[in-house]
Write a protein that holds these residues in place. Structure first.
Motif, PDB file in Angstrom:
ATOM      1  N   LEU A  83       0.843  -1.192   0.000  1.00  0.00           N
ATOM      2  CA  LEU A  83       0.000   0.000   0.000  1.00  0.00           C
ATOM      3  C   LEU A  83       0.881   1.245   0.000  1.00  0.00           C
ATOM      4  CD1 LEU A  83      -2.818   1.387   0.390  1.00  0.00           C
ATOM      5  CD2 LEU A  83      -2.350   1.307   2.848  1.00  0.00           C
ATOM      6  N   VAL A  84       0.664   2.151  -0.949  1.00  0.00           N
ATOM      7  CA  VAL A  84       1.361   3.435  -0.978  1.00  0.00           C
ATOM      8  C   VAL A  84       0.603   4.386  -0.048  1.00  0.00           C
ATOM      9  CG1 VAL A  84       2.111   5.382  -2.393  1.00  0.00           C
ATOM     10  CG2 VAL A  84       2.131   3.069  -3.348  1.00  0.00           C
ATOM     11  N   PHE A  85       1.188   4.709   1.114  1.00  0.00           N
ATOM     12  CA  PHE A  85       0.466   5.573   2.057  1.00  0.00           C
ATOM     13  C   PHE A  85       1.009   6.996   2.091  1.00  0.00           C
ATOM     14  CE2 PHE A  85       3.776   3.625   4.693  1.00  0.00           C
ATOM     15  CZ  PHE A  85       4.255   4.695   5.427  1.00  0.00           C
ATOM     16  N   ASP A  86       2.073   7.282   1.357  1.00  0.00           N
ATOM     17  CA  ASP A  86       2.552   8.661   1.242  1.00  0.00           C
ATOM     18  C   ASP A  86       3.536   8.741   0.086  1.00  0.00           C
ATOM     19  OD1 ASP A  86       2.661  11.331   1.850  1.00  0.00           O
ATOM     20  OD2 ASP A  86       4.116  11.145   3.451  1.00  0.00           O
ATOM     21  N   THR A  87       3.713   9.943  -0.452  1.00  0.00           N
ATOM     22  CA  THR A  87       4.671  10.166  -1.535  1.00  0.00           C
ATOM     23  C   THR A  87       5.317  11.531  -1.353  1.00  0.00           C
ATOM     24  OG1 THR A  87       2.866  11.047  -2.895  1.00  0.00           O
ATOM     25  CG2 THR A  87       3.489   8.755  -3.285  1.00  0.00           C
ATOM     26  N   PHE A  88       6.506  11.689  -1.895  1.00  0.00           N
ATOM     27  CA  PHE A  88       7.147  12.998  -1.946  1.00  0.00           C
ATOM     28  C   PHE A  88       8.150  12.996  -3.090  1.00  0.00           C
ATOM     29  CE2 PHE A  88       9.642  10.460   1.024  1.00  0.00           C
ATOM     30  CZ  PHE A  88      10.959  10.685   0.631  1.00  0.00           C
ATOM     31  N   PHE A  89       8.619  14.190  -3.465  1.00  0.00           N
ATOM     32  CA  PHE A  89       9.533  14.328  -4.594  1.00  0.00           C
ATOM     33  C   PHE A  89      10.945  14.578  -4.081  1.00  0.00           C
ATOM     34  CE2 PHE A  89      11.650  16.417  -8.160  1.00  0.00           C
ATOM     35  CZ  PHE A  89      11.251  15.611  -9.219  1.00  0.00           C
ATOM     36  N   HIS A  90      11.883  13.749  -4.529  1.00  0.00           N
ATOM     37  CA  HIS A  90      13.298  13.880  -4.163  1.00  0.00           C
ATOM     38  C   HIS A  90      14.055  14.406  -5.378  1.00  0.00           C
ATOM     39  CE1 HIS A  90      17.417  12.754  -2.992  1.00  0.00           C
ATOM     40  NE2 HIS A  90      16.964  12.666  -1.749  1.00  0.00           N
ATOM     41  N   GLU A  91      14.931  15.380  -5.135  1.00  0.00           N
ATOM     42  CA  GLU A  91      15.612  16.052  -6.240  1.00  0.00           C
ATOM     43  C   GLU A  91      16.400  15.081  -7.109  1.00  0.00           C
ATOM     44  OE1 GLU A  91      18.712  19.813  -6.917  1.00  0.00           O
ATOM     45  OE2 GLU A  91      18.161  19.153  -4.886  1.00  0.00           O
ATOM     46  N   PHE A  92      17.014  14.069  -6.508  1.00  0.00           N
ATOM     47  CA  PHE A  92      17.873  13.150  -7.267  1.00  0.00           C
ATOM     48  C   PHE A  92      17.217  11.789  -7.520  1.00  0.00           C
ATOM     49  CE2 PHE A  92      20.722  15.828  -4.612  1.00  0.00           C
ATOM     50  CZ  PHE A  92      21.268  16.582  -5.649  1.00  0.00           C
ATOM     51  N   LYS A  93      16.261  11.399  -6.689  1.00  0.00           N
ATOM     52  CA  LYS A  93      15.679  10.061  -6.803  1.00  0.00           C
ATOM     53  C   LYS A  93      14.264  10.089  -7.356  1.00  0.00           C
ATOM     54  CE  LYS A  93      18.614   8.540  -3.010  1.00  0.00           C
ATOM     55  NZ  LYS A  93      18.725   8.019  -1.639  1.00  0.00           N
ATOM     56  N   GLY A  94      13.802  11.270  -7.766  1.00  0.00           N
ATOM     57  CA  GLY A  94      12.481  11.389  -8.356  1.00  0.00           C
ATOM     58  C   GLY A  94      11.374  11.173  -7.340  1.00  0.00           C
TER      59      GLY A  94
END
Length: 630
Positions: free
Chosen positions: A202-213
């Motif tokens: 289950l994907v319970f959160d997401t965020f954007f990383h400058e180098f890892k997308g």
């Protein structure tokens, strides 16, 4: 670092009312387990956002993986993996709490010994019970001079049915009770129970990383995910070869594999943030296409926005950057919704949905700080549903047919979209169930506030018994139009109760309402962004308050500027911004009176002409002041 067997994994979250010490206790748990080196420790280490550190509140859920050597007698001795999810306490971020409990098997219920049970304590407790979590009651801040340990302990026993020996006395500041909490988690929180071998996370959160997308935080329900395996996101049908997998402590720690029951992350390397959604299910890509038949995990509910406002960049040339910024922020904040729109006055922007006014304020501030964009916000409103006398939508200027539901109701999210009254057949407004938790002596004031907000009384109950030695608290339930609690209801509640009352609310549905559009005219020209929707009974008061505020803020011109609030052609309130006046007769030193009159008449004609062709620039502060106008 090797993985632990599933029966040595414990997933838990910390739930509590705002400012009851969740983040401070999380610091002590990380410190006692040696998860972070002392040089990496700081106050509120789980609050990674600059705004969280400044305001002292948790905005985003954060995860951390700890290792605890258990030496007790009630469970198998050895090293255990404890996956902690720290959650926000403010009602506007309750959606973060619901996602946290969906990824856990247990919860620490934290209650402040100086404040006792509050509205969000009740709300989060019931939410945890819905997911059948094992609850560990913790009485925090017992070292404070103002702590009322016996009283609050009795409240917890009477309100939730805990036994006295179940309640752990603790202090997140000094570390009192922290070892006992760690041992209790191992003893009473059940390990995750994978029911099958198919990989499902289950994907319970997401965020954007400058180098890892795009980075997805996951709870692996079953199976094993290994490095360099191809993954499939069922909801978005995205195929991905992750650049890295691992867990957080709360820093990203790469790992070779993630086992069933563990909480970890998948760094996808994707730059297109639309390919990953919170609530999606991840499985392995199979050459035989069997991944297409894997069902999605249940338990996830999309958030329901409560407040809508339009955001526009101050500089029109910043729109491309603004669009990129809001897409990245929406990835990190799954409760934020947005739809592109255009305003004649402010240009191109987005009408956004928020969970509350604090959520709106936080989102705007994050966009301005993290992406260096100056924004203007329109007056916030709620979503109304209107039924029209015509099905010919070409008669309406700004209708998005995607907002028309199966019953034929059009959703109106901004004042600018409100149809002409002559085309309206019916208007529905959203209502919320408000639960106010207050000491007994403030019950009368709270009920008066709710009644003045068009509230409908539904009931009241006391959490403690009549003969209880603890202070009696009541839970008062009202149903109130959400537009009434949107602006300053919470501030008024805190004021009348001297800060002791707290509240929680949830949407109950839509009902008929006499809603009107109040237009704000500046120099007889409509300021579209300042118009708002309100119940007819409150229209004159709100209109007068807005006019008086704008008169104070809009700079004076060389001509008189009228500020008006109107419903259709009817003016509700008016105030004038007085013109600058130059003393044109100062150069005269005597002479006939007609010379002075001639100069004054000339000045008067000039001002009249100036008013006819002049434009009034409304500063950003005026739009921001509209947010705070009651």
């Amino acid at each position: 670092m090797p993985n632990a067997p599933t029966n040595h994994i414990r997933n838990f979250c910390i739930i509590a009312h705002i400012d009851h010490g969740k983040s401070t206790l999380a610091d002590r748990l990380l410190e006692v387990t040696g998860t972070l080196a002392k040089r990496d420790m700081k106050d509120r280490v789980m609050d990674t956002l600059e705004l969280e550190q400044e305001r002292g509140i948790t905005i985003k859920l954060q995860t951390a993986r700890m290792r605890h050597a258990y030496t007790g007698e009630k469970s198998e001795k050895g090293e255990y993996i404890l996956n902690l999810i720290d959650t926000p306490g403010h009602v506007d971020f309750s959606y973060e709490v619901s996602r946290s409990v969906a990824a856990c098997e247990g919860a620490l219920l934290l209650v402040d010994a100086t404040q006792g049970i509050q509205a969000q304590t009740l709300s989060t407790m019931y939410k945890a019970m819905e997911y059948d979590l094992k609850i560990i009651p913790v009485l925090n801040k017992v070292d404070m001079p103002a702590a009322e340990v016996d009283r609050v302990k009795l409240e917890m026993m009477e309100a939730f049915g805990f036994e006295e020996d179940e309640i752990i006395l603790a202090s997140g500041k000094t570390g009192i009770g922290v070892p006992e909490i760690l041992n209790r988690i191992v003893e009473v929180v059940p390990p995750p129970q994978p029911k099958e071998d198919i990989v499902k996370a289950l994907v319970f959160d997401t965020f954007f990383h400058e180098f890892k997308g795009v980075v997805a935080l996951i709870k692996l329900e079953s199976g094993i995910i290994k490095k360099r395996q191809r993954l499939y996101f069922i909801g978005t049908q995205a195929v991905n070869d992750p650049v890295e997998i691992g867990y957080m402590n709360p820093n990203l720690i790469a790992q070779e594999q993630i086992l069933a029951g563990e909480v970890g992350y998948i760094a996808t390397g994707l730059k297109d943030i639309r390919q990953i959604h919170v609530g999606d299910t991840v499985t392995l890509w199979q050459d035989n296409k069997s991944h297409l038949h894997v069902p999605q995990l249940s338990g996830y509910q999309a958030p329901k926005p409560m407040v809508f406002a339009s955001l526009y960049p101050v500089e029109a040339s910043d729109f491309a950057e603004f669009q990129d910024a809001i897409e990245k922020l929406a990835l990190n904040d799954a409760a934020l919704t947005y739809q592109r729109e255009h305003s004649q006055a402010l240009g191109t922007g987005f009408v956004c949905g928020f969970l509350g006014l604090l959520h709106l304020e936080i989102v705007q501030e994050r966009l301005e700080r993290e992406f260096n964009i100056d924004l203007i916000s329109t007056t916030p409103t709620v979503e109304f549903k209107v039924k029209l006398t015509t099905s010919d939508y070409s008669k309406l200027n700004r209708v998005n047919t995607a907002y028309i539901d199966d019953a034929g109701y059009l959703s109106v999210r901004t004042a600018a979209d409100f149809p002409d009254p002559s085309l309206l057949s019916e208007v529905l407004e959203p209502w919320v169930k408000v639960e106010v938790f207050t000491p007994e002596e403030y019950v009368g004031g709270v009920m008066e506030l709710c009644q003045s907000s068009r509230g409908v009384y539904k009931g009241m109950e006391f959490l403690t018994k009549d003969n209880s030695v603890s202070r009696r608290h009541a839970v008062i339930t009202y149903e109130i139009p959400s537009v009434e609690i949107m602006v300053n209801f919470f501030d008024r509640l805190k004021s009348l109760s001297h800060g002791y009352a707290s509240m929680d609310y949830s949407l109950v549905g839509y009902r008929k309402g006499d809603i009107v559009q109040v237009k704000i005219l500046v120099n007889e020209v409509e300021a579209e962004a300042l118009s708002f929707l309100v119940h007819r009974e409150d229209a004159q008061r709100r209109g007068r308050a807005m006019v008086e505020k704008l008169v104070e803020i809009i700079p004076r011109q060389n001509f008189r500027v009228p500020i008006q609030a109107a419903i259709g052609g009817s003016i509700l309130a008016r105030a004038d911004i007085q013109a600058y006046r130059k003393d044109v007769t100062a150069k005269l030193y005597g002479g006939d009176e007609t010379r002075k009159r001639k100069l004054l008449d000339k000045q008067k004609k000039g001002k009249k002409k100036m008013k006819a062709i002049g434009k009034v620039e409304i500063p950003k502060e005026a739009f921001l002041a509209a947010l705070r106008t009651s």
